[in-house]
Enzyme design. Structure first.
Site, mmCIF file in Angstrom:
data_model
loop_
_atom_site.group_PDB
_atom_site.id
_atom_site.type_symbol
_atom_site.label_atom_id
_atom_site.label_comp_id
_atom_site.label_asym_id
_atom_site.label_seq_id
_atom_site.Cartn_x
_atom_site.Cartn_y
_atom_site.Cartn_z
ATOM 1 N N ASP A 55 0.937 -1.376 -0.284
ATOM 2 C CA ASP A 55 0.124 0.425 -0.118
ATOM 3 C C ASP A 55 0.999 0.940 0.095
ATOM 4 O OD1 ASP A 55 -2.978 0.158 1.535
ATOM 5 O OD2 ASP A 55 -2.587 1.550 0.337
HETATM 6 C C1 GLC Z 1 -4.272 4.058 -0.449
HETATM 7 C C2 GLC Z 1 -4.901 3.225 0.050
HETATM 8 C C3 GLC Z 1 -5.184 2.365 -1.279
HETATM 9 C C4 GLC Z 1 -5.211 2.911 -2.279
HETATM 10 C C5 GLC Z 1 -3.704 3.379 -2.509
HETATM 11 C C6 GLC Z 1 -3.946 4.100 -3.979
HETATM 12 O O1 GLC Z 1 -3.366 4.747 0.882
HETATM 13 O O2 GLC Z 1 -5.046 2.660 1.417
HETATM 14 O O3 GLC Z 1 -6.807 1.632 -0.614
HETATM 15 O O4 GLC Z 1 -4.877 2.005 -3.280
HETATM 16 O O5 GLC Z 1 -3.078 3.891 -1.639
HETATM 17 O O6 GLC Z 1 -3.769 5.546 -3.730
#
Ligand code: GLC
Length: 714
Positions: free
Chosen positions: A251
Site C-alpha cells: 500500500d
Molecule cells: C491508499 C489506500 C489504498 C489505495 C492506495 C493508492 O492509501 O490505502 O486503498 O489503493 O493508497 O491510492
C-alpha cells in the site's frame, strides 16, 4: 513463446537495476520521472492517465533499453466516470451479477483513459462502523465479501485464461485491516489464526480463485507483524498454500511505514523485510530501489526473491497484453458517461437502498405537494461518496433534481441547514413552514461523502450538526415524514426513527441517486436492499456483528436493560449484555423491508442426516401476500452447535433474490454440503466436524425458525 518463456527470456537480459526498477511504483507526474523511465527505473505508475500515460508509455517502450511497458494503476473503486453506489451500498443489493456489471462498466471507462489496473475490490471484512473504510467494503460478513469481491474481479478483468481483457483487479488490503482496534484507521489488529482463516482470509481466497491478477498488502500491524512485511500471510498462505502466481503491491508507503511501526530499524531493514515477505512492488516509497543491491551483497535477500518478484510483475504485464499494445492513453475529452451506463448506475442504486421502516407513508405515489428538506437533498458531490476521484458532481442527478422533474407533484424545497454539519438553526423554521404547506415531508439526512473513507473514522454514529433538531422540528409540522439517510457506514437510527414514518437507507448512491430514490419512494420499484452491516443501537456496542459467538452466558432478546432503583442483584441477569443498552443490533445484518408482504413456509429438508460425501436440499415455499410486486433476498444460515472451537450462532452460506407478484409463490431451495460446514480447528485442520447443525432460510440474520440436521462421519 508462452508467457512463462517470455518472462524467462526477459529476465535473463535484465540488469539488477532494471529488475529493481520494475519493483518500483511511483505516483503522479510531478516528479522528474521521464529520465527514470528512460533508464528502466520505474515499473508502474498510479494516478497517471490519458495523455500523460501515453507519453510515459512512449518513453518506456521506445526509449528504455529493453522497452518493458509501464503498468498504470488507479483507485477505480465503485465506478470511474459513471460512479455507482459505494461498495457497502452495492453489497446491500445482494446481487453479485449486477455488481459484476458495474465493475465491467468501470473497467471500460478506465481502460479508455489508459488505466490498466484498479486497486479494487477491497474485501476487508469489517464489523465496526466507526471505521471510515467500511464504506469501501462489503460489510461484516465473510460470505458476502467473498461473493462481491469475486464478482468485481470478474467484472473488472473479463479474464479469458491468461488474458485479461479488461483491467487488472487488486484484492486488498491483505489482510485483516478491517479489524482495526477502536475502528481507528491504520490501527493495530489482533486476530487469532483460526479467525484469520475462517473470517478474514476467505474473501481474498475467493478473489484469487476468481483470477485476481494482483493483491495489495495493508497498513495494519497483524499480531505484531505488519502485513506489508508478513511472511506468514504473504509467502506462506498466499503464495505457497494458495499457489498464487499473481503480483503483490504494497500500500502507499506501507513498506517504509514499518519503521514507525517499530518493526524495522530503517528503510534498508524495511526493504529487507518487505522483499523477504513477498511484497513484489513498492508503492511510492523507494526503499527497495535504494537498498536491494546492498541487501543482496549482504545475502539478506536472494536474487531468487528479486527474480520471483520481477517475474510476477512481468506476468501481470503480459496478461494485460501491454507488450503488444500501442502506448495506451486516450483523448481525455471522450465522454464515457452515456445513457446505458447511467441506467446501470440507477439499477444498482435501486437495489442497494434498504427500507428500514415504513408505517404506511410509502410509497408516496399521488402526493400532490411535497416538502423536500435537507442540505443533502441537493448535494451532487456527496452522492458520489468516498473514493470517487474520477466522478463529476455535474453528472449527478440529485434527489431534488428528480423530485422536481416528477409530473403531478409540486415541490417545496428547504435546506433547513446551511450544510450537513452546521450548528446553525436559523433555517429550520423555513423547513417547518415548507412541511406545514405540504402533504408530506421527505427529509434527506446523514453524512457528507467526506465523513467516511480512508482516515475518516468516527467515534460517534449519530447525525452530524443539528440534523436531528431539524428532523424533530419538521416532525412537529404534523405531516407524514419520510427520512432518507446518506451514509458511508451504519449509523445509530433510534432517535431518528422516533420522528420518521418511513426511513430509506441510501448509503452514497452515486450519479443516479435522485432517479433511483424517487423511483423507490414513489413506488415505481419496491426497495429490495438488505443490510450488509449491523446497525448498532449505540456506538458503544461496536464492534457488533450477527455471526457472534454465543458465550457461556448469552444475552436473551427482550432482556430489560437498566437497574431500577432498589433492585436487588439478580444473578439470573448475569449475561453478555449491558445495563444501559440492548446487546443486540437495532437492525441486524441482512435486514430490509419491501413493499410486498413475504411469508415463509416451514423449511423442509430432503433428509435429516448428511453424510460426509452427501448433500441435503433445504427448501421453503415463499409467498408474496402483499399487493405489490417485490423482491425478497432469501438467506441461508447455518450453525454448528458444537465444535472443537466455538462456532458462530449463525453464518450466511447462501442468498437468492426472488421477485414475486402479489399472490405469487415460489419454492426457494439451497443445496447444503459438508464443505459449507468446514472450519479450522485448533490445529488449523480445515474440515467439517460431525454433529448437530441448525439451518435457517430467513429474511435476515436474526429471524426465522431453524430446522436441525446431523452431519455423520462416514
Ligand atoms: C491508499 C489506500 C489504498 C489505495 C492506495 C493508492 O492509501 O490505502 O486503498 O489503493 O493508497 O491510492
Amino acid at each position: 513463446m508462452s508467457i512463462e518463456e517470455k518472462i524467462v527470456d526477459i529476465l535473463e537480459r535484465m540488469t539488477l537495476h532494471e529488475k529493481l526498477g520494475q519493483m518500483q511504483q511511483l505516483s503522479g507526474t510531478s516528479g522528474d520521472f521521464e529520465e527514470r523511465i528512460r533508464r528502466g527505473m520505474v515499473g508502474s505508475f498510479l494516478n497517471v492517465k490519458g495523455e500523460a500515460a501515453r507519453k510515459y508509455q512512449e518513453i518506456a517502450v521506445k526509449e528504455s533499453r529493453l522497452g518493458i511497458p509501464l503498468v498504470f494503476g488507479r483507485d477505480v473503486i465503485h465506478g470511474y466516470r459513471t460512479v455507482m453506489p459505494i461498495p457497502l451500498g452495492m453489497a446491500a443489493s445482494f446481487n453479485p451479477g449486477l455488481v459484476e456489471e458495474a465493475a465491467g462498466i468501470a473497467a471500460e471507462e478506465a481502460a479508455f483513459e489508459g488505466i490498466h489496473w484498479t486497486f479494487a475490490p477491497m474485501v476487508d471484512v469489517s464489523r465496526d462502523s466507526r471505521w471510515g473504510r467500511v464504506a469501501e467494503s462489503a460489510g461484516e460478513d465473510t460470505f458476502l465479501n467473498a461473493s462481491m469481491g469475486a464478482a468485481m474481479v470478474r467484472g473488472f478483468q473479463k479474464r479469458e485464461g491468461d488474458s485479461i481483457r479488461g483491467i487488472a483487479a487488486c484484492a486488498k488490503h491483505y489482510v485483516g485491516y478491517g479489524a482495526a482496534e477502536g475502528g481507528r484507521d491504520y490501527n493495530t489488529t489482533l486476530i487469532p489464526e483460526g479467525e484469520l482463516r475462517d473470517c478474514y482470509l476467505p474473501p481474498f481466497k475467493a478473489c484469487a480463485d476468481a483470477g485476481a491478477a494482483t493483491f495489495m498488502s495493508a497498513f495494519n500491524d497483524l499480531n505484531g507483524v505488519p502485513t506489508s512485511g508478513n511472511r506468514f500471510t504473504i509467502r506462506k498462505i498466499l503464495k505457497d498454500e494458495w499457489a498464487y502466481d499473481g503480483m503483490v503491491v504494497s500500500d502507499w508507503g506501507s513498506i517504509t511505514e514499518m519503521v514507525p511501526h517499530g518493526y524495522c530499524a530503517d528503510g534498508k531493514d524495511a526493504a529487507c523485510k518487505g522483499i523477504r515477505a513477498g511484497v513484489d512492488m513498492e508503492m511510492v516509497s523507494e526503499a527497495y530501489i535504494a537498498n536491494a543491491e546492498q541487501l543482496l551483497a549482504e545475502k539478506k535477500i536472494s536474487m531468487e526473491m528479486i527474480d520471483d518478484a520481477v517475474a510476477r510483475i512481468l506476468r501481470l504485464k503480459f496478461r494485460l497484453g501491454l507488450f503488444d499494445k500501442a502506448p495506451a492513453g486516450a483523448d481525455d475529452q471522450s465522454s464515457s458517461l452515456n445513457a446505458d451506463r447511467f441506467d446501470a448506475a440507477r439499477r444498482i442504486a435501486l437495489e442497494s437502498c434498504v427500507l428500514i421502516k415504513n408505517d404506511g407513508a410509502l410509497p408516496l405515489a399521488g402526493k400532490s405537494t411535497l416538502a423536500v428538506i435537507g442540505p443533502l437533498a441537493d448535494s451532487p458531490a456527496d452522492m458520489l461518496g468516498t473514493w470517487a476521484m474520477d466522478g463529476r458532481p455535474s453528472d449527478v442527478k440529485t434527489p431534488l433534481d428528480a423530485f422536481r422533474s416528477l409530473n403531478g407533484s409540486s415541490i417545496k424545497y428547504a435546506a433547513g441547514m446551511p450544510s450537513p454539519r452546521s450548528f446553525d438553526k436559523s433555517l429550520i423554521s423555513g423547513a417547518v413552514d415548507a412541511a406545514r404547506g405540504s402533504d408530506a415531508a421527505v427529509i434527506f439526512l446523514g453524512e457528507e461523502a467526506v465523513m467516511s473513507g480512508e482516515a475518516h473514522s468516527r467515534a460517534y454514529l449519530e447525525l452530524p450538526g443539528v440534523q436531528l433538531d431539524l428532523l424533530k422540528a419538521v416532525r412537529e409540522a404534523g405531516k407524514p415524514v419520510v427520512v432518507v439517510i446518506f451514509a458511508g457506514r451504519g449509523l445509530c437510527l433510534d432517535p431518528i426513527l422516533k420522528c420518521a414514518d418511513a426511513l430509506l437507507y441510501a448509503w452514497h448512491p452515486g450519479v443516479a441517486a435522485g432517479p433511483a430514490i424517487a423511483d423507490l419512494l414513489f413506488g415505481k420499484v419496491s426497495p429490495s436492499g438488505r443490510l450488509p452491516i449491523s446497525l448498532p443501537s449505540a456506538v458503544g456496542q461496536s464492534p457488533i456483528y450477527y455471526n457472534r459467538r454465543n458465550t457461556g452466558r448469552p444475552a436473551q432478546k427482550g432482556r430489560r436493560a437498566g437497574i431500577p432503583a432498589g433492585t436487588p442483584l439478580d444473578p439470573r441477569e448475569f449475561c453478555a449484555a449491558y445495563i444501559d443498552a440492548d446487546p443486540f443490533a437495532e437492525f441486524p445484518f441482512g435486514f430490509g423491508l419491501t413493499y410486498g408482504k413475504f411469508e415463509y413456509g416451514p423449511v423442509k429438508l430432503s433428509e435429516a442426516v448428511l453424510s460426509m460425501k452427501g448433500a441435503v436440499k433445504a427448501k421453503v415455499e415463499l409467498r408474496n401476500s402483499g399487493k405489490t410486486e417485490a423482491t425478497e433476498v432469501v438467506q441461508l444460515y447455518l450453525r454448528d452447535l458444537v465444535g472443537s472451537r466455538t462456532r458462530p450462532v449463525r453464518e450466511l452460506k447462501g442468498f437468492r433474490r426472488v421477485t414475486l407478484k402479489p399472490g405469487e409463490t415460489a419454492e426457494v431451495a439451497f443445496k447444503v454440503e459438508p464443505s459449507m460446514l468446514a472450519f479450522h480447528d485448533e490445529d488449523m485442520n480445515y474440515a467439517a466436524e460431525p454433529g448437530l447443525f441448525h439451518l435457517w432460510i430467513a429474511p435476515d440474520s436474526s429471524s426465522g425458525d431453524h430446522v436441525e440436521f446431523e452431519l455423520k462421519a462416514d
